[in-house]
Design a protein around this motif. Structure first.
Motif, PDB file in Angstrom:
ATOM      1  N   THR A 169      -7.574  -9.313  -4.598  1.00 45.23           N
ATOM      2  CA  THR A 169      -6.329  -9.749  -4.003  1.00 45.23           C
ATOM      3  C   THR A 169      -6.084 -11.127  -4.527  1.00 45.23           C
ATOM      4  O   THR A 169      -6.977 -11.705  -5.001  1.00 45.23           O
ATOM      5  CB  THR A 169      -5.907  -9.620  -2.567  1.00 45.23           C
ATOM      6  N   ARG A 177      -1.585  -8.911  -1.836  1.00 43.06           N
ATOM      7  CA  ARG A 177      -1.762  -7.578  -2.541  1.00 43.06           C
ATOM      8  C   ARG A 177      -0.387  -7.713  -3.596  1.00 43.06           C
ATOM      9  O   ARG A 177      -0.566  -6.956  -4.599  1.00 43.06           O
ATOM     10  CB  ARG A 177      -1.692  -6.537  -1.889  1.00 43.06           C
ATOM     11  N   TYR A 178       0.858  -8.065  -3.261  1.00 45.50           N
ATOM     12  CA  TYR A 178       2.212  -7.537  -4.100  1.00 45.50           C
ATOM     13  C   TYR A 178       2.536  -9.329  -4.397  1.00 45.50           C
ATOM     14  O   TYR A 178       2.528 -10.426  -3.676  1.00 45.50           O
ATOM     15  CB  TYR A 178       3.002  -6.962  -2.725  1.00 45.50           C
ATOM     16  N   SER A 195       2.879 -11.706  -1.380  1.00 47.59           N
ATOM     17  CA  SER A 195       2.642 -11.427   0.213  1.00 47.59           C
ATOM     18  C   SER A 195       1.524 -12.166   0.696  1.00 47.59           C
ATOM     19  O   SER A 195       0.247 -12.442   0.071  1.00 47.59           O
ATOM     20  CB  SER A 195       2.404  -9.867   0.178  1.00 47.59           C
ATOM     21  N   VAL A 240       8.334  -5.786  -8.063  1.00 42.97           N
ATOM     22  CA  VAL A 240       6.921  -5.814  -7.109  1.00 42.97           C
ATOM     23  C   VAL A 240       6.125  -5.348  -7.891  1.00 42.97           C
ATOM     24  O   VAL A 240       6.068  -4.158  -8.157  1.00 42.97           O
ATOM     25  CB  VAL A 240       7.287  -5.415  -5.657  1.00 42.97           C
ATOM     26  N   ARG A 241       5.008  -5.990  -7.922  1.00 43.53           N
ATOM     27  CA  ARG A 241       3.739  -5.610  -8.525  1.00 43.53           C
ATOM     28  C   ARG A 241       2.578  -5.582  -7.459  1.00 43.53           C
ATOM     29  O   ARG A 241       2.278  -6.437  -7.053  1.00 43.53           O
ATOM     30  CB  ARG A 241       3.079  -6.581  -9.656  1.00 43.53           C
ATOM     31  N   ASP A 242       2.027  -4.257  -7.601  1.00 42.41           N
ATOM     32  CA  ASP A 242       0.768  -4.062  -6.681  1.00 42.41           C
ATOM     33  C   ASP A 242      -0.418  -4.737  -7.648  1.00 42.41           C
ATOM     34  O   ASP A 242      -0.786  -3.734  -8.373  1.00 42.41           O
ATOM     35  CB  ASP A 242       0.650  -2.491  -6.159  1.00 42.41           C
ATOM     36  N   GLY A 283       3.287  -6.968   3.039  1.00 40.68           N
ATOM     37  CA  GLY A 283       3.953  -6.902   1.882  1.00 40.68           C
ATOM     38  C   GLY A 283       5.127  -5.534   2.058  1.00 40.68           C
ATOM     39  O   GLY A 283       5.790  -5.357   0.909  1.00 40.68           O
ATOM     40  N   ASN A 299       6.055 -10.765  -6.160  1.00 39.66           N
ATOM     41  CA  ASN A 299       7.630 -10.425  -6.637  1.00 39.66           C
ATOM     42  C   ASN A 299       8.241 -11.425  -7.609  1.00 39.66           C
ATOM     43  O   ASN A 299       7.774 -12.668  -7.468  1.00 39.66           O
ATOM     44  CB  ASN A 299       8.362 -10.406  -5.330  1.00 39.66           C
ATOM     45  N   ILE A 349       4.265   1.303  -0.172  1.00 38.38           N
ATOM     46  CA  ILE A 349       3.206   0.434   0.232  1.00 38.38           C
ATOM     47  C   ILE A 349       2.070   1.115   0.905  1.00 38.38           C
ATOM     48  O   ILE A 349       2.411   1.464   1.954  1.00 38.38           O
ATOM     49  CB  ILE A 349       3.967  -0.607   1.032  1.00 38.38           C
ATOM     50  N   ALA A 356      -3.185  -2.828   2.169  1.00 38.56           N
ATOM     51  CA  ALA A 356      -3.942  -3.604   1.375  1.00 38.56           C
ATOM     52  C   ALA A 356      -5.606  -3.549   1.227  1.00 38.56           C
ATOM     53  O   ALA A 356      -6.484  -3.288   2.218  1.00 38.56           O
ATOM     54  CB  ALA A 356      -3.771  -5.271   1.572  1.00 38.56           C
TER      55      ALA A 356
END
Length: 328
Positions: A30, A92-93, A88, A106-108, A141, A95, A21, A24
């Motif tokens: 975002t 940025r994240y 988040s 989890v996708r960034d 996140g 789930n 992590i 961000a």
């Protein structure tokens, strides 16, 4: 944040690879909100199409790998409901359940990387379906909570540290309400045998820091948010024409005087978050004079004066089935 549900708290190392992590990225990269479209079916509406992220840039990002229709413990797919998803607070994240293997990932959205949660946290426990849990991130996140909605309310909730690749457990009879803004503490609530409500705060290791049977003015109002000190809870009271803010100290069992919040009556608060600056942010649902939902505003609140300047505002696209904001 969440609509979730003493035992020793267990911390275990994860067998899977660690999720890295990073801070961000600022700007338009975002998530502003996530949504699923709605389609007419006879005389009602059902979800249809993929999970989609509307970014702060105004562009849409389609989550082609995200499960839309939840699967029950018995394997039946419900095409009139949507599978869980969380964004988040920093946007940025994301789930969600991955289509290819039904694991929680989890996708960034800045880098595009997608990683499964560590160890058993990625997999549904036996006897539970995709709709039998609630998900929520810390604001940055780094941490994620999975609250299992089992019938007996005994299965512990799991807090995942995505940076360290470890998990900890919280008592199964408690509902997770909020992370502190730095993600170091978790606020939970539970109903007691005396028909009262008890709040408790746990640290990152799962140790209980505070617990109190709270006054009705605290238990009967929402949204609520936990501060970085792990003891101060803010809550919004909406019973009068003007929304009011109070704070409650779990360490002293004291409730502050109410402060009137200065924003239009057409806005209704749905999500509250302490900022590291000591101020608060509130997401308000915005409606027209007929009560029809139009979109959301985000406001920064000064807890001392009630000043609530606008930080963000947007309208939803028409006809969507469901939506999730950053921090939901």
């Amino acid at each position: 944040m969440l609509h979730t549900r003493g035992l020793a708290v267990l911390a275990v190392a994860a067998a899977a690879s660690t999720l890295m992590i990073t801070p961000a990225a600022a700007g338009t990269n975002t998530v502003r909100y996530a949504w699923v479209d709605g389609c007419a079916k006879k005389d009602y509406t059902v979800p249809c199409g993929p999970w989609t992220l509307t970014m702060r840039s105004g562009k849409d990002l389609v989550l082609k790998d995200a499960v839309v229709f939840p699967e029950s413990a018995g394997g039946k797919v419900d095409k009139e409901a949507n599978a869980p998803l969380a964004v988040s607070g920093n946007g940025r994240y994301v789930n969600y359940f991955r289509k290819s293997d039904s694991r929680l990932v989890v996708r960034d959205v800045v880098t595009g990387s997608v990683k499964a949660l560590p160890g058993k946290a990625a997999i549904l426990p036996k006897g539970l379906g995709m709709s039998d849990l609630d998900l929520g991130f810390s604001n940055d996140g780094r941490r994620l909570v999975i609250d299992y909605l089992d019938f007996s309310a005994t299965k512990p909730s799991v807090v995942v540290d995505l940076q360290a690749g470890t998990t900890s457990k919280l008592p199964g009879g408690e509902f997770v309400q909020s992370f502190s803004p730095d993600g170091e503490y978790v606020l939970t609530s539970r109903s007691t045998d005396d028909n009262t409500t008890e709040f408790a705060v746990y640290d990152g290791k799962g140790d209980k820091m505070h617990s109190q049977v709270v006054p009705q003015v605290v238990s009967n109002n929402s949204p609520i948010a936990l501060a970085d000190d792990g003891a101060t809870v803010a809550l919004v009271i909406t019973g009068s024409k003007k929304a009011r803010l109070r704070t409650y100290d779990l360490s002293t069992d004291e409730v502050s005087e109410a402060v009137t919040l200065r924003y239009p009556a057409t806005e209704s608060p749905t999500r509250l978050l302490w900022e590291t600056s000591g101020k608060l942010s509130v997401w308000n649902m915005r409606s027209n004079a007929n009560g029809d939902l139009q979109g959301y505003t985000k406001r920064t609140i000064d807890p001392n004066s009630g000043a609530s300047p606008l930080a963000d505002s947007f309208r939803f696209k028409s006809g969507i089935w469901t939506w999730w904001l950053p921090g939901d």
